[in-house]
Design an enzyme around this catalytic site. Structure first.
Site, short mmCIF file in Angstrom:
data_model
loop_
_atom_site.label_atom_id
_atom_site.label_comp_id
_atom_site.label_asym_id
_atom_site.label_seq_id
_atom_site.Cartn_x
_atom_site.Cartn_y
_atom_site.Cartn_z
N GLU A 77 -10.65 -2.94 4.26
CA GLU A 77 -9.22 -1.52 5.14
C GLU A 77 -8.97 -0.10 4.41
O GLU A 77 -9.90 0.25 4.06
CB GLU A 77 -8.12 -3.14 4.24
CG GLU A 77 -7.92 -4.45 4.57
CD GLU A 77 -7.15 -5.00 3.95
OE1 GLU A 77 -6.38 -5.73 5.06
OE2 GLU A 77 -7.08 -5.36 3.14
N ASP A 122 0.98 -2.01 0.05
CA ASP A 122 0.02 0.19 -0.30
C ASP A 122 0.93 1.23 -0.10
O ASP A 122 1.42 1.78 0.81
CB ASP A 122 -0.98 0.29 1.21
CG ASP A 122 -1.74 -1.33 1.59
OD1 ASP A 122 -1.56 -2.10 0.97
OD2 ASP A 122 -2.32 -1.22 2.87
C1 FRU Z 1 -3.54 -3.45 3.08
C2 FRU Z 1 -2.75 -4.00 4.50
C3 FRU Z 1 -3.90 -3.07 5.42
C4 FRU Z 1 -2.05 -3.01 6.36
C5 FRU Z 1 -0.93 -3.62 5.33
C6 FRU Z 1 -0.21 -4.32 5.79
O1 FRU Z 1 -3.67 -4.27 1.71
O2 FRU Z 1 -3.28 -5.32 4.50
O3 FRU Z 1 -4.64 -3.31 5.49
O4 FRU Z 1 -2.17 -2.09 6.51
O5 FRU Z 1 -1.34 -4.18 3.72
O6 FRU Z 1 1.04 -4.57 4.22
#
Ligand code: FRU
Length: 516
Positions: A232, A51
């Protein structure tokens, strides 16, 4: 041996090793000789990325932090990688900003400029940059606890180059029983004179408020009844409806499953926010998709874009958790989407919808513009005069009553088709024969999206960067982002139209200049 012989010998050895090194050459962030590495999309120099995080503008620089694992090309203990740019296209990689610590890995989150120094972290009249992120406590998770995610902060007084974590972290402890409690996105809410945080809590979002980024009070929840999906990376921001001053609020949420073409995807709701509660415009709580392709996840927006600019700019991770850790790239994994400008429109039938368009800064990388008049097209399979490099943009419009597509091909025999089907009224990207796909069953597929436009003339813009295609249809009403892995670059493009079509507009093509 004469001197001349020695010289030729050294030249030979040098040439030999330079050529060999070509394969292991560590490329700059933008621009590459590695197969499948995009040239004008952000990628990490090496290793794993997911992300985008902490996107904030400050003092002439757009910051991009990102979920990063520097030791492997699969997901692992998360850090925040860091890059800066003056235009969101040409990036400069900086050292890792946040490392895991005794409270946990550094999961996704946001960053703001604390202009009023409400946190007290500022010094000598300069505002601090404050990062708000999730600490993921791996020991807690392994011990079977359910409170191993909580929110923490850190600040920087030197434009994000170095960071100090707050001594009293976490600032939002886990309520005690929410395993998925993460991805805080913070904005300053002028009307209530408070910071507002939205975070994902399993199957909903939670809102909190704070006077100083340190003490947070719970405000409200927003969710859909009986939703089994994991939510998320939310984002919440006001946006004026195009053409009038009507303010609306957008809540972006990424969905870990059930995206339109399988796997993970980014969605949004449009509504109101009164400083405490987000309410959807309609009682049904209509959820829309920001992108119908398989590869635009965790899309969130930049904070602190100056009001003189006024745009809401966003970026997503160009992959999908179904196969992100298996894609056939070498020393690195994943790219970001091109940055997009978001806007709200009210359609003729009274619907409020989000449009996303490629940021205008991208267009200064166009070169070799060619405008093709459709009357010069003699066949319904017409080869466009595009060059060899697999980096281009094409724009076209046509009647909604007709099929139209582009067929991209490589010398390796790979084909990718993108276009519109009138019978079903859908946009599509067909990557089923576009190259390597054996790393994930179901990767080779045709993806579709509704044609949301209410017009009889529809339009498409496609942007190809080696191993990704972004389709921006109808001025950003429908977008699709897909990745694929051709054996060779897609160097030929054919326009496929219905026989005798009269509706096709001028076709405008551009090559895209390398951002270096
Ligand atoms: C989304 C996620 C978030 C988390 C991160 C961990 O892709 O699962 O919810 O903070 O990636 O790398």
């Amino acid at each position: 041996m004469t001197n001349r012989h020695i010289f030729i010998y050294i030249l030979f050895i040098w040439t030999f090793y330079s050529c060999k090194n070509e394969n292991i050459y560590r490329v700059p962030v933008t621009g590459s000789k590695e197969q499948h590495r995009p040239e004008f999309h952000f990628t990490p120099d090496s290793m794993w990325m997911n992300d985008p995080n902490g996107m904030v503008y400050f003092d002439g620089e757009y910051h991009l932090f990102y979920q990063y694992f520097p030791d492997s090309i699969v997901w692992g203990p998360m850090h925040w990688g860091h890059a800066v740019s003056k235009d969101m296209i040409r990036w400069q990689q900086l050292p890792i900003a946040l490392y895991p610590d005794s409270l946990g890995y550094i999961f996704s989150g946001s960053a703001v400029i604390d202009w009023k120094n409400t946190s007290g972290f500022g010094k000598d009249g300069s505002p601090p940059m404050v990062a708000i992120f999730t600490h993921h406590n791996i020991a807690g998770e392994k011990a079977g606890r359910s409170d191993f995610q909580y929110q923490s902060i850190a600040y920087s007084l030197d434009k994000g180059r170095s960071w100090t974590k707050y001594a009293d972290n976490p600032v939002v402890p886990n309520p005690g029983n929410i395993k998925d409690f993460r991805d805080p996105k913070v904005i300053w809410h002028e009307d209530s004179h408070k910071w507002i945080m939205v975070l994902a809590a399993r199957d909903k979002v939670k809102l909190y408020s704070s006077p100083d980024l340190k003490k947070w009070s719970f405000e409200s929840d927003f969710g859909i009844k009986n939703d089994a999906r994991l939510w998320e990376c939310p984002d919440l921001f006001p946006l004026k409806v195009e053409g009038n001053e009507e303010p609306k609020w957008v809540l972006i949420v990424s969905m870990q499953s059930g995206a339109p073409n399988k796997g993970t995807g980014t969605s949004y709701f449009i509504g109101y926010f009164d400083g405490h509660t987000f309410t959807c415009l309609d009682q049904k709580k209509s959820q829309h998709w920001l992108d119908y392709g398989t590869d635009n996840y965790a899309m969130v927006s930049w904070s602190d874009i100056p009001s003189s600019d006024g745009r809401r700019l966003a970026l997503g991770w160009m992959s999908n958790w179904l196969y992100a850790q298996k894609v056939p790239t070498g020393s690195w994994r994943s790219a970001m989407t091109l940055p997009r400008e978001l806007s709200i429109i009210k359609t003729e039938t009274g619907k409020y919808l989000l449009k996303s368009n490629i940021i205008r800064e991208f267009y200064s990388y166009r070169k070799d513009t060619i405008i093709i008049n459709p009357s010069s097209i003699s066949s319904d399979q017409y080869r466009l005069p595009l060059d060899q490099n697999g980096l281009y943009e094409i724009n076209i419009s046509f009647a909604r009553s007709e099929d139209l597509s582009f067929l991209l091909t490589s010398e390796h025999g790979d084909t990718l088709q993108v276009g519109y089907e009138a019978k079903t009224d859908i946009w599509f990207i067909d990557r089923s024969k576009a190259g390597k796909s054996d790393f994930f069953e179901g990767f080779a597929a045709k993806h579709s999206a509704p044609c949301i436009s209410e017009s009889d003339t529809i339009s498409m813009q496609i942007i190809l960067d080696k191993a990704s295609l972004e389709l921006i249809a109808d001025g950003g009403l429908t977008t699709m982002t897909d990745i694929f892995f051709p054996g060779r670059d897609m160097t030929q493009v054919f326009l496929i139209t219905q026989k005798g079509s009269k509706s096709v507009s001028d076709i405008v093509t551009h090559h895209i200049r390398h951002p270096e």
